[in-house]
Design an enzyme around this catalytic site. Sequence first.
Site, mmCIF file in Angstrom:
data_model
loop_
_atom_site.group_PDB
_atom_site.id
_atom_site.type_symbol
_atom_site.label_atom_id
_atom_site.label_comp_id
_atom_site.label_asym_id
_atom_site.label_seq_id
_atom_site.Cartn_x
_atom_site.Cartn_y
_atom_site.Cartn_z
ATOM 1 N N GLU A 1 0.608 -1.174 0.081
ATOM 2 C CA GLU A 1 -0.033 -0.012 -0.015
ATOM 3 C C GLU A 1 0.847 1.384 -0.123
ATOM 4 O O GLU A 1 0.396 2.294 -0.597
ATOM 5 C CB GLU A 1 -0.845 -0.127 1.131
ATOM 6 N N ASN B 1 -15.246 5.384 6.570
ATOM 7 C CA ASN B 1 -14.112 4.825 7.180
ATOM 8 C C ASN B 1 -13.412 5.695 8.201
ATOM 9 O O ASN B 1 -13.064 5.496 9.254
ATOM 10 C CB ASN B 1 -13.117 4.076 6.379
ATOM 11 N N GLU C 1 -2.087 8.758 -0.911
ATOM 12 C CA GLU C 1 -2.540 8.125 -2.127
ATOM 13 C C GLU C 1 -2.151 9.290 -3.190
ATOM 14 O O GLU C 1 -2.216 10.350 -3.133
ATOM 15 C CB GLU C 1 -3.815 8.029 -2.331
#
Length: 274
Positions: A137, A183, A146
């Site tokens: 990740e 989340n 990201e």
Amino acid sequence: MAALITKKNLLTLLLLGLLAGSLPSYTKAQNCGCASDQCCSQWGYCGTGDDYCGTGCQQGPCYASPPPNDVSVADIVTQEFFNGIIDQADASCAGKNFYTRAAFLEALTAFDNFGRIGSVDDSKREIAAFFGNVAHETGLFCYIEEIDGASKDYCDETNTQYPCNPNKGYYGRGPIQLSWNFNYGPAGNSIGFDGLNSPETVANDPVIAFKTGLWYWMRSVRPVVSQGFGATIRAINGALECDGGNPATVQKRVEYYTEFCNQLGVAPGDNLTC
């Protein structure tokens, strides 16, 4: 980096759809308010059985968690082990001066069952699985956020329990690249930061960052760890990678996992792919 474009909402939405659609007689609206003989599941629905009273059960007659073993995670995640991952990241990487073993161990104090269920080998496999996914990740702890995340829309406007702040972005951040308002909201509530109004905290505080990774792991990945490493991939990014979605990224995760298992002296087990 495609590995960082995670859409954990897809799994959640599928689960919510399953619970809300196929089991209508056992469910109520989110936030529960269940009858005394029903459990409030981790997803906020009422019912009985493993899906409701098992891992993540919020209230009601929840099943007791298995007792932790005597494994010391700190003795397994040594400085040498941690450095073996982050030292592979380029010196220019933002994560190089962000992620530390000390921050991981401090975050771990809030999740003392992590890596401590089952046998010693089970513990080692869970730890290898966590860091195998994290290595992928984050690009070996290179990335905190990201790539191009700010340009993407991670707001699920249908989720009224955790409404989006229109001035904030809920793109991937931290070791598991936490994504989506549904989340960030509960993660913040659980950990102790304003996930909806200050999601950037995950990219600014390394302890909070590791806590979000461990929070997501314990809530959504730990329940399937015993099914093999492939199940952990599915729980994190299965909608994009599994079932032929992206075999190359699946294989990369498996490579990291098996490498870490070898370092920890444990067999990786079966069912490695998804």
